[in-house]
Scaffold this motif. Structure first.
Motif, mmCIF file in Angstrom:
data_model
loop_
_atom_site.group_PDB
_atom_site.id
_atom_site.type_symbol
_atom_site.label_atom_id
_atom_site.label_comp_id
_atom_site.label_asym_id
_atom_site.label_seq_id
_atom_site.Cartn_x
_atom_site.Cartn_y
_atom_site.Cartn_z
ATOM 1 N N SER A 108 0.842 -1.198 0.000
ATOM 2 C CA SER A 108 0.000 0.000 0.000
ATOM 3 C C SER A 108 0.872 1.241 0.000
ATOM 4 O O SER A 108 2.047 1.197 0.353
ATOM 5 C CB SER A 108 -0.891 0.006 1.244
ATOM 6 O OG SER A 108 -0.088 0.088 2.410
ATOM 7 N N ILE A 109 0.262 2.336 -0.391
ATOM 8 C CA ILE A 109 0.929 3.642 -0.317
ATOM 9 C C ILE A 109 -0.152 4.715 -0.303
ATOM 10 O O ILE A 109 -1.211 4.560 -0.927
ATOM 11 C CB ILE A 109 1.919 3.866 -1.483
ATOM 12 C CG1 ILE A 109 2.704 5.150 -1.259
ATOM 13 C CG2 ILE A 109 1.231 3.834 -2.815
ATOM 14 C CD1 ILE A 109 3.913 5.308 -2.147
ATOM 15 N N TYR A 110 0.134 5.799 0.410
ATOM 16 C CA TYR A 110 -0.780 6.933 0.457
ATOM 17 C C TYR A 110 -0.246 8.042 -0.428
ATOM 18 O O TYR A 110 0.893 8.474 -0.280
ATOM 19 C CB TYR A 110 -0.938 7.430 1.900
ATOM 20 C CG TYR A 110 -1.775 8.684 1.995
ATOM 21 C CD1 TYR A 110 -3.126 8.654 1.686
ATOM 22 C CD2 TYR A 110 -1.220 9.894 2.391
ATOM 23 C CE1 TYR A 110 -3.898 9.798 1.758
ATOM 24 C CE2 TYR A 110 -1.983 11.040 2.475
ATOM 25 C CZ TYR A 110 -3.327 10.992 2.160
ATOM 26 O OH TYR A 110 -4.092 12.118 2.219
ATOM 27 N N ASP A 111 -1.050 8.504 -1.344
ATOM 28 C CA ASP A 111 -0.706 9.625 -2.208
ATOM 29 C C ASP A 111 -1.352 10.867 -1.610
ATOM 30 O O ASP A 111 -2.572 11.053 -1.704
ATOM 31 C CB ASP A 111 -1.216 9.371 -3.626
ATOM 32 C CG ASP A 111 -0.838 10.471 -4.606
ATOM 33 O OD1 ASP A 111 -0.751 11.656 -4.186
ATOM 34 O OD2 ASP A 111 -0.640 10.161 -5.786
ATOM 35 N N SER A 112 -0.533 11.706 -0.985
ATOM 36 C CA SER A 112 -1.047 12.876 -0.277
ATOM 37 C C SER A 112 -1.593 13.948 -1.227
ATOM 38 O O SER A 112 -2.474 14.714 -0.842
ATOM 39 C CB SER A 112 0.036 13.479 0.623
ATOM 40 O OG SER A 112 1.151 13.879 -0.148
ATOM 41 N N HIS A 113 -1.090 14.006 -2.446
ATOM 42 C CA HIS A 113 -1.570 15.003 -3.403
ATOM 43 C C HIS A 113 -2.958 14.661 -3.920
ATOM 44 O O HIS A 113 -3.808 15.532 -4.063
ATOM 45 C CB HIS A 113 -0.594 15.152 -4.570
ATOM 46 C CG HIS A 113 0.775 15.585 -4.125
ATOM 47 N ND1 HIS A 113 1.013 16.812 -3.557
ATOM 48 C CD2 HIS A 113 1.957 14.934 -4.139
ATOM 49 C CE1 HIS A 113 2.291 16.910 -3.250
ATOM 50 N NE2 HIS A 113 2.894 15.782 -3.593
ATOM 51 N N GLU A 114 -3.171 13.386 -4.190
ATOM 52 C CA GLU A 114 -4.458 12.941 -4.745
ATOM 53 C C GLU A 114 -5.444 12.488 -3.673
ATOM 54 O O GLU A 114 -6.598 12.233 -3.968
ATOM 55 C CB GLU A 114 -4.233 11.790 -5.738
ATOM 56 C CG GLU A 114 -3.375 12.166 -6.927
ATOM 57 C CD GLU A 114 -4.040 13.185 -7.840
ATOM 58 O OE1 GLU A 114 -5.282 13.161 -7.969
ATOM 59 O OE2 GLU A 114 -3.316 14.018 -8.409
#
Length: 194
Positions: A108-114
């Protein structure tokens, strides 16, 4: 009404403070958690709509643990093949050198921009370990929403891993058992300049 497992009830007033007491949720047959939202999380069953009430319930738990209000909007969940999730991580953290050989895939990864949590398409939410991955990424969403500041990208991982470990302990698990993240590896992954 038949009751399985033990319930954890957190009143609405407790959602804005850190909870110091949690009864173990371990049960040999099925495990359930009710996290103050009225939504019951059942370990052992996949969650067909993890971006709905499940995400809200986990966000309530994360918010209570962080002592922070729940952000006005929660992230969108997007499922991708494991290799694509790993590629997104490498793209997002170009300064981070990741040796994938002999290391579990990034799930998993969190995309802070989107405002998107990318999850591996193998994720079902049926296990405490699966749900802990979502807890980890939700911590990053809270960090972004509340504009937490960190010395480096690795430092922001410390609280995410801490809450992930706390979640796993509710079910008798750990980061080391579920993800092969031992204390030394954790230190390296959460320290600046290592």
């Amino acid at each position: 009404m038949r009751t399985f497992g033990r319930y954890l009830f957190f009143g609405a007033t407790l959602l804005t403070v850190t909870m110091n007491f949690e009864a173990p949720a371990r049960d040999e047959t099925i495990e359930r958690l009710r996290l103050g939202s009225g939504f019951e999380i059942v370990i052992g069953e996949s969650h067909p709509d993890p971006g709905g009430r499940l995400l809200e319930a986990l966000a309530m738990w994360v918010g209570a643990k962080l002592g922070q209000s729940i952000p006005t909007s929660l992230p969108k969940l997007v499922f991708k093949p494991v290799g694509q999730v790993s590629a997104l991580r490498l793209k997002q953290y170009t300064s981070e050198i990741i040796q994938q050989h002999g290391r579990p895939d990034i799930l998993s990864i969190y995309d802070s921009h989107e405002k998107i949590i990318y999850l591996a398409d193998t994720w079902t939410g049926a296990t405490a370990a699966d749900l802990s991955v979502l807890v980890h990424e939700l911590v990053h969403h809270f960090q972004e929403a509340h504009q937490f500041k960190f010395e480096c990208d690795a430092a922001r991982e410390a609280k995410a891993f801490e809450l992930q470990e706390t979640w796993l302990k509710l079910f008798g698990g750990s980061l080391e058992e579920e993800f092969q993240i031992d204390p030394f590896t954790l230190l390296v992954r959460t320290s600046c300049g290592m």
